[in-house]
Write an enzyme that holds these catalytic residues in place. Structure first.
Site, mmCIF file in Angstrom:
data_model
loop_
_atom_site.group_PDB
_atom_site.id
_atom_site.type_symbol
_atom_site.label_atom_id
_atom_site.label_comp_id
_atom_site.label_asym_id
_atom_site.label_seq_id
_atom_site.Cartn_x
_atom_site.Cartn_y
_atom_site.Cartn_z
ATOM 1 N N LYS A 289 4.172 29.461 -35.677
ATOM 2 C CA LYS A 289 3.989 28.100 -35.139
ATOM 3 C C LYS A 289 3.279 27.168 -36.148
ATOM 4 C CE LYS A 289 3.928 29.656 -30.319
ATOM 5 N NZ LYS A 289 3.268 29.504 -28.997
ATOM 6 N N TYR B 4 11.762 25.696 -24.792
ATOM 7 C CA TYR B 4 10.736 26.065 -23.814
ATOM 8 C C TYR B 4 11.055 25.544 -22.406
ATOM 9 C CZ TYR B 4 7.349 27.991 -27.178
ATOM 10 O OH TYR B 4 6.697 28.783 -28.095
ATOM 11 N N PHE C 126 1.236 22.144 -19.059
ATOM 12 C CA PHE C 126 1.071 22.102 -20.518
ATOM 13 C C PHE C 126 2.373 21.874 -21.274
ATOM 14 C CE2 PHE C 126 1.360 26.643 -19.288
ATOM 15 C CZ PHE C 126 2.472 27.032 -20.029
ATOM 16 N N ARG D 37 5.197 42.190 -29.336
ATOM 17 C CA ARG D 37 4.186 41.655 -28.412
ATOM 18 C C ARG D 37 2.834 42.347 -28.632
ATOM 19 N NH1 ARG D 37 6.239 38.093 -25.011
ATOM 20 N NH2 ARG D 37 4.723 38.344 -23.351
ATOM 21 N N THR E 162 -1.553 36.125 -25.157
ATOM 22 C CA THR E 162 -1.300 34.683 -25.353
ATOM 23 C C THR E 162 -2.588 33.930 -25.658
ATOM 24 O OG1 THR E 162 0.534 34.832 -23.794
ATOM 25 C CG2 THR E 162 -0.309 32.622 -24.255
ATOM 26 N N ARG F 142 -2.895 37.143 -33.019
ATOM 27 C CA ARG F 142 -3.601 36.065 -32.306
ATOM 28 C C ARG F 142 -5.118 36.240 -32.359
ATOM 29 N NH1 ARG F 142 0.953 36.003 -27.616
ATOM 30 N NH2 ARG F 142 2.200 34.240 -28.353
ATOM 31 N N ASN G 1 -1.442 29.065 -30.756
ATOM 32 C CA ASN G 1 -1.678 30.516 -30.825
ATOM 33 C C ASN G 1 -0.813 31.222 -31.876
ATOM 34 O OD1 ASN G 1 0.718 30.381 -29.456
ATOM 35 N ND2 ASN G 1 0.093 31.627 -27.713
ATOM 36 N N HIS H 6 5.094 32.994 -31.521
ATOM 37 C CA HIS H 6 5.825 33.214 -30.269
ATOM 38 C C HIS H 6 6.680 34.448 -30.455
ATOM 39 C CE1 HIS H 6 8.568 32.657 -26.869
ATOM 40 N NE2 HIS H 6 9.533 32.970 -27.724
ATOM 41 N N GLU I 242 17.302 33.507 -27.195
ATOM 42 C CA GLU I 242 16.453 32.827 -28.180
ATOM 43 C C GLU I 242 16.974 33.013 -29.607
ATOM 44 O OE1 GLU I 242 12.292 32.942 -25.589
ATOM 45 O OE2 GLU I 242 12.402 34.053 -27.476
HETATM 46 P P1 CMP Z 1 4.419 31.319 -26.192
HETATM 47 O O1 CMP Z 1 4.424 32.801 -26.271
HETATM 48 O O2 CMP Z 1 5.065 30.567 -27.298
HETATM 49 O O3 CMP Z 1 5.106 30.876 -24.812
HETATM 50 C C1 CMP Z 1 4.752 29.704 -24.121
HETATM 51 C C2 CMP Z 1 3.600 29.009 -24.747
HETATM 52 O O4 CMP Z 1 2.951 28.077 -23.925
HETATM 53 C C3 CMP Z 1 2.516 30.006 -25.083
HETATM 54 O O5 CMP Z 1 2.927 30.835 -26.126
HETATM 55 C C4 CMP Z 1 1.337 29.110 -25.358
HETATM 56 O O6 CMP Z 1 1.336 28.638 -26.699
HETATM 57 C C5 CMP Z 1 1.634 27.940 -24.434
HETATM 58 N N1 CMP Z 1 0.679 27.929 -23.337
HETATM 59 C C6 CMP Z 1 0.519 28.868 -22.382
HETATM 60 N N2 CMP Z 1 -0.483 28.521 -21.557
HETATM 61 C C7 CMP Z 1 -0.965 27.345 -22.024
HETATM 62 C C8 CMP Z 1 -2.009 26.480 -21.599
HETATM 63 N N3 CMP Z 1 -2.744 26.765 -20.533
HETATM 64 N N4 CMP Z 1 -2.221 25.362 -22.319
HETATM 65 C C9 CMP Z 1 -1.447 25.064 -23.395
HETATM 66 N N5 CMP Z 1 -0.445 25.851 -23.840
HETATM 67 C C10 CMP Z 1 -0.217 26.978 -23.157
#
Ligand code: CMP
Length: 140
Positions: free
Chosen positions: A11, A51, A59, A87, A93, A104, A114, A117, A128
């Site tokens: 990212k 997404y 969010f 994972r 996450t 992470r 983070n 993905h 994807e």
């Molecule tokens: P990812 O695995 O890319 O899948 C969805 C993404 O949404 C996740 O990683 C986070 O980067 C983002 N995400 C999840 N929860 C939140 C949150 N509470 N606030 C902002 N971003 C979020």
């Protein structure tokens, strides 16, 4: 165990801090092979489509803006049990909950920024991967 492929994204928070090589080393050390990779800049619309499953989440807008805020590296990782393995390598996450040694835990800045993905299941991995790569670009 089955050989699988999974979609990974490094990212904008990580490309900005020049962490692509260190993150790729984590994948390779875990036995995941990078069989396709490209650095691209997503538009808001492309991030939104990717997404779309999170469309109703509070969010969503912030997530799309962040994903379009700088370059990302999209990649296909291959290996035995690659979806679950990736994972594990990524960690939770929320970096505050990520196990020590995971990407992470070491690199992520917040739950939103983070660093990586990874696909969460075989069906989503197929969708994807096809979103970013043609079959000709997958060189196992
Ligand atoms: P990812 O695995 O890319 O899948 C969805 C993404 O949404 C996740 O990683 C986070 O980067 C983002 N995400 C999840 N929860 C939140 C949150 N509470 N606030 C902002 N971003 C979020």
């Amino acid at each position: 165990m089955a050989v699988e492929r999974t979609l990974s994204i490094i990212k904008p928070d990580a490309t900005r801090r020049n962490l692509t090589g260190r993150i790729n080393a984590k994948f390779e050390e875990a036995g995941l092979r990078i069989v396709a990779q490209k650095r691209i800049r997503l538009t808001m619309e492309q991030a939104g489509t990717f997404y779309a499953v999170h469309k109703e989440r509070p969010f969503y807008g912030e997530l799309c803006e962040f994903m379009a805020s700088g370059p990302v590296v999209v990649q296909v990782l291959e290996g035995e049990n690659a979806i679950a393995k990736n994972r594990d390598v990524m960690g939770a996450t929320n970096p505050a909950e990520a196990a020590p040694g995971t990407i992470r835990a070491e690199f992520a800045q917040s739950v939103g920024e983070n660093s990586v993905h990874g696909s969460d299941a075989a069906e989503t991995a197929a969708v994807e991967i096809a979103y970013f790569f043609s079959g000709l670009e997958l060189v196992g």
